[in-house]
Write a protein that holds these residues in place. Structure first.
Motif, PDB file in Angstrom:
ATOM      1  N   ILE A 162     -13.056  34.861 -39.483  1.00  0.00           N
ATOM      2  CA  ILE A 162     -13.338  33.719 -40.362  1.00  0.00           C
ATOM      3  C   ILE A 162     -14.640  33.038 -39.943  1.00  0.00           C
ATOM      4  CG2 ILE A 162     -12.528  31.435 -41.066  1.00  0.00           C
ATOM      5  CD1 ILE A 162      -9.652  32.520 -40.843  1.00  0.00           C
TER       6      ILE A 162
ATOM      7  N   CYS B 225     -17.881  32.710 -42.282  1.00  0.00           N
ATOM      8  CA  CYS B 225     -18.005  31.384 -42.912  1.00  0.00           C
ATOM      9  C   CYS B 225     -18.861  30.376 -42.150  1.00  0.00           C
ATOM     10  CB  CYS B 225     -16.614  30.781 -43.087  1.00  0.00           C
ATOM     11  SG  CYS B 225     -15.497  31.774 -44.092  1.00  0.00           S
TER      12      CYS B 225
ATOM     13  N   ARG C 209     -22.927  34.066 -37.520  1.00  0.00           N
ATOM     14  CA  ARG C 209     -23.138  35.160 -38.476  1.00  0.00           C
ATOM     15  C   ARG C 209     -23.640  36.447 -37.816  1.00  0.00           C
ATOM     16  NH1 ARG C 209     -24.156  32.041 -43.543  1.00  0.00           N
ATOM     17  NH2 ARG C 209     -22.020  31.523 -42.964  1.00  0.00           N
TER      18      ARG C 209
ATOM     19  N   TYR D  47     -16.585  21.635 -38.945  1.00  0.00           N
ATOM     20  CA  TYR D  47     -16.403  22.523 -40.105  1.00  0.00           C
ATOM     21  C   TYR D  47     -14.967  22.394 -40.592  1.00  0.00           C
ATOM     22  CZ  TYR D  47     -20.725  25.323 -39.686  1.00  0.00           C
ATOM     23  OH  TYR D  47     -22.028  25.753 -39.676  1.00  0.00           O
TER      24      TYR D  47
ATOM     25  N   ILE E 125     -12.730  24.653 -43.132  1.00  0.00           N
ATOM     26  CA  ILE E 125     -12.749  25.901 -43.910  1.00  0.00           C
ATOM     27  C   ILE E 125     -11.425  26.024 -44.659  1.00  0.00           C
ATOM     28  CG2 ILE E 125     -12.966  28.415 -43.779  1.00  0.00           C
ATOM     29  CD1 ILE E 125     -14.405  27.947 -41.037  1.00  0.00           C
TER      30      ILE E 125
ATOM     31  N   VAL F 225      -9.058  28.198 -47.119  1.00  0.00           N
ATOM     32  CA  VAL F 225      -8.768  29.530 -47.666  1.00  0.00           C
ATOM     33  C   VAL F 225      -7.831  29.337 -48.858  1.00  0.00           C
ATOM     34  CG1 VAL F 225      -7.878  31.832 -47.188  1.00  0.00           C
ATOM     35  CG2 VAL F 225      -9.018  30.537 -45.361  1.00  0.00           C
TER      36      VAL F 225
ATOM     37  N   VAL G 256     -17.365  32.394 -51.778  1.00  0.00           N
ATOM     38  CA  VAL G 256     -17.412  31.575 -50.564  1.00  0.00           C
ATOM     39  C   VAL G 256     -18.531  30.561 -50.771  1.00  0.00           C
ATOM     40  CG1 VAL G 256     -17.727  31.520 -48.063  1.00  0.00           C
ATOM     41  CG2 VAL G 256     -16.648  33.513 -49.130  1.00  0.00           C
TER      42      VAL G 256
ATOM     43  N   GLN H  82     -20.401  26.869 -49.454  1.00  0.00           N
ATOM     44  CA  GLN H  82     -20.532  25.879 -48.392  1.00  0.00           C
ATOM     45  C   GLN H  82     -21.122  24.591 -48.953  1.00  0.00           C
ATOM     46  OE1 GLN H  82     -21.953  26.927 -44.361  1.00  0.00           O
ATOM     47  NE2 GLN H  82     -23.581  25.433 -44.655  1.00  0.00           N
TER      48      GLN H  82
ATOM     49  N   VAL I  40     -16.350  24.620 -46.201  1.00  0.00           N
ATOM     50  CA  VAL I  40     -16.483  25.981 -46.722  1.00  0.00           C
ATOM     51  C   VAL I  40     -15.225  26.303 -47.523  1.00  0.00           C
ATOM     52  CG1 VAL I  40     -16.855  28.419 -46.200  1.00  0.00           C
ATOM     53  CG2 VAL I  40     -17.888  26.661 -44.736  1.00  0.00           C
TER      54      VAL I  40
ATOM     55  N   VAL J  91     -13.239  29.109 -49.393  1.00  0.00           N
ATOM     56  CA  VAL J  91     -13.094  30.560 -49.494  1.00  0.00           C
ATOM     57  C   VAL J  91     -12.034  30.839 -50.551  1.00  0.00           C
ATOM     58  CG1 VAL J  91     -12.607  32.700 -48.247  1.00  0.00           C
ATOM     59  CG2 VAL J  91     -13.625  30.753 -47.031  1.00  0.00           C
TER      60      VAL J  91
END
Length: 339
Positions: free
Chosen positions: A41, A45, A50, A176, A178, A180, A192, A194, A219, A221
């Motif tokens: 993840i 994300c 990355r 962050y 995130i 899902v 996805v 941001q 983020v 997703v």
């Protein structure tokens, strides 16, 4: 007595389904909190990771053990922490909530992470706070993105007293949140997105350091179906992992062969547990659906029989409406849609 038994049976099944859903929800959070899953993840994300290999993220950059559904979101839930040094990790958060009307809201998964350093960055470690949420309802009655931004805001304000004190705002960690989303509308599927703070010059070209304002990112997703556009990478990984229709063996095969996820004893057990609970929730839902359908069919048959009696003049519309537990206007309107 018969009606009472039907009500009691319906209540028992509803309670059973609620318990199954709660256990399924808990199993989902536990699976998402697995460090190998979190590493995937984070790579997919979080921009800071990355270019990092997944195994490196899991082994080097996730600090301690993720907190699963134990830390409250609201102010009274997260601000009661153990005070030590300014660099201490957030721990020991009290999850009790003083709100009587809304009840306690917890972060699904929350953890601390170290950001990979580049040669251009100072020696001091850059730490992040990351929250991962599993969300089945994309439109729960309010914009989900606003809730995610609130979560980010709370993770920042809750750092006062544990990460920084007084006016030491330079120590604030980036956060962050995130989300899902397992069942988004079609137009959001396999995406996805941001949302973060960006500099936008209005007059002049002043250049503040990015790290001084880039402090929160949401983020979203949104998962989609196999074989559709953009069904790859983190979107495929999470769809396979959280799918309620795939068998455990199929999940393990795809995760191992396509994503290089080694099936440790713990991860294999978590995948199997979620699959079993998912099947239980599905079966409960089918049973309830069948019972509702039978009840609806009986009520519809009763109405049609009464409507026929009104049509051939055997019953007055007033008597038929009373028997159907409807107003006269409702009964007449329903008759128009039937005949």
């Amino acid at each position: 007595m018969e009606n009472q038994r039907m009500v009691e049976n319906h209540l028992a099944h509803t309670i059973g389904q609620t318990e199954n859903e709660a256990r399924y929800d808990k199993a989902t959070k536990k699976l998402l909190a697995n460090k190998l899953v979190l590493a995937h993840i984070m790579k997919g994300c979080v921009e800071e990771y990355r270019s990092c290999p997944v195994h490196e993220i899991a082994e080097k950059y996730i600090e301690g053990e993720p907190e699963i559904g134990t830390v409250g979101v609201h102010a009274d839930d997260t601000n009661r922490v153990h005070h030590s040094t300014a660099d201490s990790t957030i721990s020991g958060s009290n999850s009790e909530d003083a709100t009587l009307t809304e009840g306690t809201i917890y972060y699904d998964v929350r953890f601390n992470a170290i950001a990979p350093k580049s040669d251009a960055e100072p020696e001091e470690l850059i730490r992040l706070i990351i929250n991962v949420e599993a969300q089945n309802k994309f439109k729960p009655g309010y914009p989900l993105t606003k809730r995610a931004i609130y979560y980010c805001s709370r993770m920042i304000s809750a750092q006062h007293g544990s990460v920084f004190t007084k006016s030491e705002y330079g120590k604030i960690k980036k956060v962050y949140s995130i989300w899902v989303c397992t069942n988004p509308p079609e137009e959001f599927q396999n995406s996805v997105t941001q949302y973060s703070i960006k500099a936008e010059p209005i007059v002049g070209n002043a250049a503040e350091k990015v790290e001084n304002y880039d402090l929160m990112s949401v983020v979203m997703v949104c998962l989609g179906k196999p074989g559709t556009e953009n069904y790859t990478g983190i979107l495929k990984f999470l769809e396979v992992l959280l799918s309620s229709s795939r068998a455990a063996e199929e999940k393990k095969k795809i995760l191992t062969e396509d994503f290089g996820v080694p099936m440790t004893t713990i991860l294999e057990r978590e995948v199997l547990e979620m699959c079993n609970l998912s099947q239980g929730v599905k079966e409960e839902g089918i049973e309830i659906g069948i019972r509702k359908g039978i009840k609806q069919g009986v009520e519809e048959g009763k109405f049609l029989a009464l409507a026929e009696l009104v049509k051939d003049g055997t019953l007055s519309v007033e008597v038929a409406a009373a028997k159907a537990k409807m107003t006269v206007d409702e009964f007449k309107k329903a008759m128009k849609g039937t005949f």
